[in-house]
Design a protein around this motif. Structure first.
Motif, PDB file in Angstrom:
ATOM      1  N   TRP A   1       0.819  -1.199   0.000  1.00 36.81           N
ATOM      2  CA  TRP A   1       0.000   0.000   0.000  1.00 36.81           C
ATOM      3  C   TRP A   1       0.861   1.260   0.000  1.00 36.81           C
ATOM      4  CZ3 TRP A   1      -4.875   0.882  -1.061  1.00 36.81           C
ATOM      5  CH2 TRP A   1      -5.422   2.108  -0.725  1.00 36.81           C
ATOM      6  N   HIS A   2       1.879   1.296   0.861  1.00 39.45           N
ATOM      7  CA  HIS A   2       2.751   2.474   0.955  1.00 39.45           C
ATOM      8  C   HIS A   2       3.916   2.424  -0.025  1.00 39.45           C
ATOM      9  CE1 HIS A   2       1.192   2.517   5.289  1.00 39.45           C
ATOM     10  NE2 HIS A   2       0.526   3.415   4.607  1.00 39.45           N
ATOM     11  N   GLN A   3       4.207   1.251  -0.561  1.00 35.05           N
ATOM     12  CA  GLN A   3       5.332   1.040  -1.479  1.00 35.05           C
ATOM     13  C   GLN A   3       6.676   1.403  -0.832  1.00 35.05           C
ATOM     14  OE1 GLN A   3       5.326  -0.191  -4.996  1.00 35.05           O
ATOM     15  NE2 GLN A   3       3.602  -1.058  -3.904  1.00 35.05           N
ATOM     16  N   HIS A   4       6.816   1.064   0.435  1.00 39.93           N
ATOM     17  CA  HIS A   4       8.103   1.193   1.118  1.00 39.93           C
ATOM     18  C   HIS A   4       8.089   0.315   2.367  1.00 39.93           C
ATOM     19  CE1 HIS A   4       6.741   3.803   4.446  1.00 39.93           C
ATOM     20  NE2 HIS A   4       5.998   4.408   3.556  1.00 39.93           N
ATOM     21  N   PHE A   5       9.235   0.251   3.028  1.00 35.57           N
ATOM     22  CA  PHE A   5       9.362  -0.547   4.241  1.00 35.57           C
ATOM     23  C   PHE A   5       8.945   0.299   5.454  1.00 35.57           C
ATOM     24  CE2 PHE A   5      12.250  -2.873   1.452  1.00 35.57           C
ATOM     25  CZ  PHE A   5      11.891  -4.177   1.736  1.00 35.57           C
ATOM     26  N   ASP A   6       7.888  -0.130   6.145  1.00 38.99           N
ATOM     27  CA  ASP A   6       7.415   0.536   7.362  1.00 38.99           C
ATOM     28  C   ASP A   6       8.186  -0.005   8.557  1.00 38.99           C
ATOM     29  OD1 ASP A   6       5.441   1.960   5.980  1.00 38.99           O
ATOM     30  OD2 ASP A   6       3.974   0.346   6.233  1.00 38.99           O
ATOM     31  N   ARG A   7       8.615   0.886   9.430  1.00 35.18           N
ATOM     32  CA  ARG A   7       9.359   0.477  10.617  1.00 35.18           C
ATOM     33  C   ARG A   7       8.451  -0.275  11.595  1.00 35.18           C
ATOM     34  NH1 ARG A   7      14.098   3.602  13.137  1.00 35.18           N
ATOM     35  NH2 ARG A   7      14.689   2.120  14.719  1.00 35.18           N
ATOM     36  N   LEU A   8       8.970  -1.354  12.159  1.00 36.54           N
ATOM     37  CA  LEU A   8       8.231  -2.146  13.147  1.00 36.54           C
ATOM     38  C   LEU A   8       8.747  -1.817  14.546  1.00 36.54           C
ATOM     39  CD1 LEU A   8       8.252  -5.672  11.465  1.00 36.54           C
ATOM     40  CD2 LEU A   8       6.356  -4.079  11.590  1.00 36.54           C
ATOM     41  N   THR A   9       7.824  -1.675  15.478  1.00 39.92           N
ATOM     42  CA  THR A   9       8.212  -1.502  16.868  1.00 39.92           C
ATOM     43  C   THR A   9       8.544  -2.884  17.432  1.00 39.92           C
ATOM     44  OG1 THR A   9       5.973  -1.793  17.709  1.00 39.92           O
ATOM     45  CG2 THR A   9       6.637   0.453  17.110  1.00 39.92           C
ATOM     46  N   PRO A  10       9.283  -2.975  18.545  1.00 46.83           N
ATOM     47  CA  PRO A  10       9.565  -4.286  19.139  1.00 46.83           C
ATOM     48  C   PRO A  10       8.291  -5.059  19.488  1.00 46.83           C
ATOM     49  CG  PRO A  10      11.022  -2.640  20.077  1.00 46.83           C
ATOM     50  CD  PRO A  10      10.033  -1.901  19.216  1.00 46.83           C
ATOM     51  N   ASP A  11       7.244  -4.359  19.911  1.00 47.38           N
ATOM     52  CA  ASP A  11       5.975  -5.035  20.234  1.00 47.38           C
ATOM     53  C   ASP A  11       5.323  -5.626  18.988  1.00 47.38           C
ATOM     54  OD1 ASP A  11       6.244  -4.444  22.918  1.00 47.38           O
ATOM     55  OD2 ASP A  11       5.096  -2.562  22.756  1.00 47.38           O
ATOM     56  N   GLN A  12       5.375  -4.906  17.882  1.00 51.07           N
ATOM     57  CA  GLN A  12       4.817  -5.430  16.635  1.00 51.07           C
ATOM     58  C   GLN A  12       5.584  -6.657  16.164  1.00 51.07           C
ATOM     59  OE1 GLN A  12       5.222  -1.828  14.338  1.00 51.07           O
ATOM     60  NE2 GLN A  12       2.997  -1.486  14.332  1.00 51.07           N
ATOM     61  N   ALA A  13       6.889  -6.606  16.306  1.00 53.71           N
ATOM     62  CA  ALA A  13       7.719  -7.737  15.884  1.00 53.71           C
ATOM     63  C   ALA A  13       7.414  -8.975  16.728  1.00 53.71           C
ATOM     64  CB  ALA A  13       9.194  -7.376  15.988  1.00 53.71           C
ATOM     65  N   LYS A  14       7.301  -8.807  18.041  1.00 54.71           N
ATOM     66  CA  LYS A  14       6.996  -9.950  18.922  1.00 54.71           C
ATOM     67  C   LYS A  14       5.594 -10.495  18.664  1.00 54.71           C
ATOM     68  CE  LYS A  14      10.104  -8.486  22.570  1.00 54.71           C
ATOM     69  NZ  LYS A  14      10.195  -7.848  23.880  1.00 54.71           N
ATOM     70  N   ALA A  15       4.637  -9.614  18.375  1.00 55.77           N
ATOM     71  CA  ALA A  15       3.263 -10.048  18.126  1.00 55.77           C
ATOM     72  C   ALA A  15       3.148 -10.909  16.870  1.00 55.77           C
ATOM     73  CB  ALA A  15       2.345  -8.840  18.008  1.00 55.77           C
ATOM     74  N   THR A  16       4.084 -10.754  15.963  1.00 57.67           N
ATOM     75  CA  THR A  16       4.055 -11.545  14.725  1.00 57.67           C
ATOM     76  C   THR A  16       5.166 -12.593  14.697  1.00 57.67           C
ATOM     77  OG1 THR A  16       5.357  -9.837  13.626  1.00 57.67           O
ATOM     78  CG2 THR A  16       2.966  -9.731  13.357  1.00 57.67           C
TER      79      THR A  16
END
Length: 192
Positions: free
Chosen positions: A155-170
């Protein structure tokens, strides 16, 4: 009432009453010429609409072929830009429903048709039964003391930064690839 013949071209004879010579020639055209023009315009409208449909179909087919290949260039350029000269690598889904990632082995693994985030079915119904637990691709950038993780967004056509919580949730506990300088530039077009 006398009649006058008006000549406009090789096959364009119109006969108008002398009293109506000043009027628009369309109003005094004979029925035969009018029917011929009407038939020609119907045929030309059909031809134009067929050409328009053909152009639309060819555009859609062309976009379906070009878009996935163009995504490779966009992803590679974004990875180089976001990394800012730091070591990085890219991971994609393993395609084995294990909800884990593997390092990209070739540029073709980053095309729009193969780089996708599958839905995992965990039972239940409605929105609760199927969840998306992986990303299309993950950019792993060596930030010195830690790893910076970014998710590829179509959708954004770029790499969105992940927070540590987002990374652990996935389930992104660790990187499965080893960051290297200019990672994408060293990849072959096709995997061996």
């Amino acid at each position: 009432m006398a009649e006058q013949t008006i000549y406009h071209g090789p096959a364009d004879f119109r006969v108008c009453p002398k009293a109506e010579v000043g009027r628009d020639v369309r109003f005094c055209a004979c029925e035969k010429a009018q029917k011929a023009r009407s038939a020609i315009s119907r045929v030309s409208i059909r031809v134009i609409s067929m050409r328009r449909r053909t152009k639309i179909m060819l555009t859609v087919i062309g976009a379906a072929i070009i878009w996935p290949v163009a995504q490779i260039g966009v992803i590679a350029a974004q990875a180089q830009y976001v990394s800012m000269g730091r070591a990085y690598c890219i991971e994609v889904d393993r395609d084995d429903r294990s909800l884990s990632y593997k390092p990209v082995d070739s540029l073709m693994e980053m095309n729009g048709f193969t780089m996708w985030a599958p839905f995992a079915n965990f039972g239940g119904s409605g929105d609760h039964g199927s969840r998306q637990w992986t990303f299309h691709a993950v950019l792993v950038v060596d930030a010195g003391s830690s790893l910076e993780l970014r998710n590829w967004s179509y959708w954004h056509q770029h790499f969105d930064r992940l927070t540590p919580d987002q990374a652990k949730a996935t389930n992104l506990w660790r990187a499965d690839c080893y960051p290297q300088a200019d990672f994408v530039l060293a990849l072959p077009l096709f995997a061996n």
